[in-house]
Design an enzyme around this catalytic site. Structure first.
Site, PDB file in Angstrom:
ATOM      1  N   PRO A  11      40.598  30.434  36.546  1.00 28.86           N
ATOM      2  CA  PRO A  11      39.024  30.526  36.177  1.00 28.86           C
ATOM      3  C   PRO A  11      39.294  31.089  34.751  1.00 28.86           C
ATOM      4  O   PRO A  11      40.535  31.917  34.379  1.00 28.86           O
ATOM      5  CB  PRO A  11      38.961  31.204  37.697  1.00 28.86           C
ATOM      6  CG  PRO A  11      39.945  31.891  38.124  1.00 28.86           C
ATOM      7  CD  PRO A  11      41.352  30.791  37.766  1.00 28.86           C
ATOM      8  N   ASN A  12      38.173  30.876  34.242  1.00 29.93           N
ATOM      9  CA  ASN A  12      37.560  31.595  32.909  1.00 29.93           C
ATOM     10  C   ASN A  12      38.042  31.143  31.527  1.00 29.93           C
ATOM     11  O   ASN A  12      37.848  31.623  30.774  1.00 29.93           O
ATOM     12  CB  ASN A  12      36.991  32.821  33.263  1.00 29.93           C
ATOM     13  CG  ASN A  12      36.800  33.678  34.184  1.00 29.93           C
ATOM     14  OD1 ASN A  12      35.645  33.187  34.107  1.00 29.93           O
ATOM     15  ND2 ASN A  12      37.057  34.195  34.937  1.00 29.93           N
ATOM     16  N   ARG A  19      36.237  34.107  25.061  1.00 28.76           N
ATOM     17  CA  ARG A  19      36.355  35.070  25.766  1.00 28.76           C
ATOM     18  C   ARG A  19      37.162  35.908  25.670  1.00 28.76           C
ATOM     19  O   ARG A  19      38.168  36.020  25.012  1.00 28.76           O
ATOM     20  CB  ARG A  19      36.115  34.652  27.038  1.00 28.76           C
ATOM     21  CG  ARG A  19      36.633  35.331  28.450  1.00 28.76           C
ATOM     22  CD  ARG A  19      37.588  34.760  29.117  1.00 28.76           C
ATOM     23  NE  ARG A  19      37.786  36.110  30.083  1.00 28.76           N
ATOM     24  CZ  ARG A  19      38.911  36.128  31.236  1.00 28.76           C
ATOM     25  NH1 ARG A  19      39.289  35.188  30.921  1.00 28.76           N
ATOM     26  NH2 ARG A  19      39.064  36.819  31.849  1.00 28.76           N
ATOM     27  N   TYR A  24      43.175  37.091  24.187  1.00 29.31           N
ATOM     28  CA  TYR A  24      42.985  35.774  24.272  1.00 29.31           C
ATOM     29  C   TYR A  24      43.136  35.331  23.157  1.00 29.31           C
ATOM     30  O   TYR A  24      43.801  34.396  23.592  1.00 29.31           O
ATOM     31  CB  TYR A  24      42.241  35.126  25.884  1.00 29.31           C
ATOM     32  CG  TYR A  24      42.119  35.977  26.954  1.00 29.31           C
ATOM     33  CD1 TYR A  24      42.907  36.396  27.776  1.00 29.31           C
ATOM     34  CD2 TYR A  24      41.209  36.853  27.581  1.00 29.31           C
ATOM     35  CE1 TYR A  24      43.581  36.236  28.991  1.00 29.31           C
ATOM     36  CE2 TYR A  24      41.204  38.017  28.389  1.00 29.31           C
ATOM     37  CZ  TYR A  24      42.182  37.603  29.626  1.00 29.31           C
ATOM     38  OH  TYR A  24      42.198  37.972  30.816  1.00 29.31           O
ATOM     39  N   ASN A  75      49.308  28.532  34.342  1.00 31.09           N
ATOM     40  CA  ASN A  75      48.351  30.439  34.095  1.00 31.09           C
ATOM     41  C   ASN A  75      46.812  30.063  35.041  1.00 31.09           C
ATOM     42  O   ASN A  75      45.891  29.414  35.183  1.00 31.09           O
ATOM     43  CB  ASN A  75      47.679  29.948  32.874  1.00 31.09           C
ATOM     44  CG  ASN A  75      46.980  31.348  32.431  1.00 31.09           C
ATOM     45  OD1 ASN A  75      46.358  32.266  33.239  1.00 31.09           O
ATOM     46  ND2 ASN A  75      47.162  31.746  30.146  1.00 31.09           N
ATOM     47  N   ALA A  78      43.014  35.007  36.646  1.00 36.37           N
ATOM     48  CA  ALA A  78      43.262  35.679  37.826  1.00 36.37           C
ATOM     49  C   ALA A  78      43.658  35.617  39.428  1.00 36.37           C
ATOM     50  O   ALA A  78      43.371  36.364  40.553  1.00 36.37           O
ATOM     51  CB  ALA A  78      41.360  36.190  38.027  1.00 36.37           C
ATOM     52  N   HIS A  81      46.989  37.607  40.841  1.00 36.97           N
ATOM     53  CA  HIS A  81      46.675  38.734  41.289  1.00 36.97           C
ATOM     54  C   HIS A  81      46.554  38.838  42.819  1.00 36.97           C
ATOM     55  O   HIS A  81      46.414  39.329  43.115  1.00 36.97           O
ATOM     56  CB  HIS A  81      46.317  39.644  40.498  1.00 36.97           C
ATOM     57  CG  HIS A  81      46.487  39.161  38.862  1.00 36.97           C
ATOM     58  ND1 HIS A  81      47.681  39.325  38.634  1.00 36.97           N
ATOM     59  CD2 HIS A  81      45.628  38.951  38.239  1.00 36.97           C
ATOM     60  CE1 HIS A  81      47.668  39.137  37.236  1.00 36.97           C
ATOM     61  NE2 HIS A  81      46.633  38.748  36.774  1.00 36.97           N
ATOM     62  N   GLU A  99      54.765  30.869  35.194  1.00 42.85           N
ATOM     63  CA  GLU A  99      54.029  31.801  35.194  1.00 42.85           C
ATOM     64  C   GLU A  99      53.781  31.544  33.567  1.00 42.85           C
ATOM     65  O   GLU A  99      54.407  32.379  32.788  1.00 42.85           O
ATOM     66  CB  GLU A  99      53.731  32.855  35.933  1.00 42.85           C
ATOM     67  CG  GLU A  99      52.934  32.755  36.554  1.00 42.85           C
ATOM     68  CD  GLU A  99      53.693  34.548  36.601  1.00 42.85           C
ATOM     69  OE1 GLU A  99      52.674  35.435  37.044  1.00 42.85           O
ATOM     70  OE2 GLU A  99      54.427  34.919  37.583  1.00 42.85           O
ATOM     71  N   HIS A 101      50.956  33.541  30.727  1.00 43.69           N
ATOM     72  CA  HIS A 101      49.577  34.275  30.300  1.00 43.69           C
ATOM     73  C   HIS A 101      50.136  34.927  29.217  1.00 43.69           C
ATOM     74  O   HIS A 101      50.431  34.654  28.991  1.00 43.69           O
ATOM     75  CB  HIS A 101      49.777  36.290  30.812  1.00 43.69           C
ATOM     76  CG  HIS A 101      50.012  35.417  33.152  1.00 43.69           C
ATOM     77  ND1 HIS A 101      48.735  35.267  33.581  1.00 43.69           N
ATOM     78  CD2 HIS A 101      51.072  35.741  33.765  1.00 43.69           C
ATOM     79  CE1 HIS A 101      48.768  35.417  34.825  1.00 43.69           C
ATOM     80  NE2 HIS A 101      50.422  35.451  34.835  1.00 43.69           N
ATOM     81  N   ARG A 108      48.194  45.729  30.814  1.00 39.71           N
ATOM     82  CA  ARG A 108      46.750  46.128  31.470  1.00 39.71           C
ATOM     83  C   ARG A 108      46.465  46.803  32.170  1.00 39.71           C
ATOM     84  O   ARG A 108      46.935  48.115  33.069  1.00 39.71           O
ATOM     85  CB  ARG A 108      46.684  44.504  31.419  1.00 39.71           C
ATOM     86  CG  ARG A 108      46.683  43.714  29.691  1.00 39.71           C
ATOM     87  CD  ARG A 108      45.547  42.371  29.360  1.00 39.71           C
ATOM     88  NE  ARG A 108      44.409  42.985  29.982  1.00 39.71           N
ATOM     89  CZ  ARG A 108      43.564  41.660  30.466  1.00 39.71           C
ATOM     90  NH1 ARG A 108      44.391  40.072  30.466  1.00 39.71           N
ATOM     91  NH2 ARG A 108      42.624  41.451  30.145  1.00 39.71           N
TER      92      ARG A 108
END
Length: 155
Positions: A11-12, A19, A24, A75, A78, A81, A99, A101, A108
């Site tokens: 997502p996103n 964004r 990012y 990736n 959200a 988590h 994985e 990111h 963060r």
């Protein structure tokens, strides 16, 4: 036959480039996908890039990987988590997964420090921006070539 690696983005990530570029970076998802395909070609991999904002779609794609996919770069955004469903799908298919990111999730918010993907992944790359995808593809290419975990390889 050319090994297939899925590059799945959650997502996103479709909003990359606009964004929070301070977090990012300025690369778009299209930029990342183009680079992943280019790197994959150099490594002898067919890279299939996909993005969804929907958890179930990501689970479906992970399940499809059971037949004919040699590795996954994930990736999960959200969902990293929060998603037991993605964790369970990765565990069920048993496809080597790295994985990724873009940001350093450990620098963060505290809720980002827990990953449901990490216990299943063969490795985690965080905080290296778009280079993380390239490093993940390199690790998977070595694993596919040598049939073992990347960290057991010698230079």
């Amino acid at each position: 036959m050319t090994p297939i690696v899925l590059v799945l983005n959650g997502p996103n990530l479709n909003l990359l480039g606009s964004r929070e570029p301070q977090v990012y970076g300025s690369s778009t998802l299209a930029d990342i996908e183009a680079r992943a395909r280019e790197v994959g070609e150099k490594l002898g991999l067919h890279v299939d890039c996909r993005q969804s904002n929907h958890e179930g779609v990501l689970v479906d794609w992970i399940q499809e990987a059971r037949s004919g996919v040699s590795g996954i770069v994930l990736n999960a955004g959200a969902y990293t988590h929060t998603s037991v469903a993605i964790h369970d799908a990765l565990r069920a298919v048993g496809v080597p997964t790295v994985e990724v990111h873009l940001s350093n999730i450990h620098a963060r918010e505290a809720f980002r420090h827990t990953s449901f993907v990490s216990p299943i992944a063969i490795g985690v790359i965080a905080g290296l921006g778009v280079d993380g995808y390239e490093f993940a593809l390199q690790a998977l290419a070595r694993r596919i070539e040598h049939g073992r975990r990347p960290e057991t390889l010698t230079a």
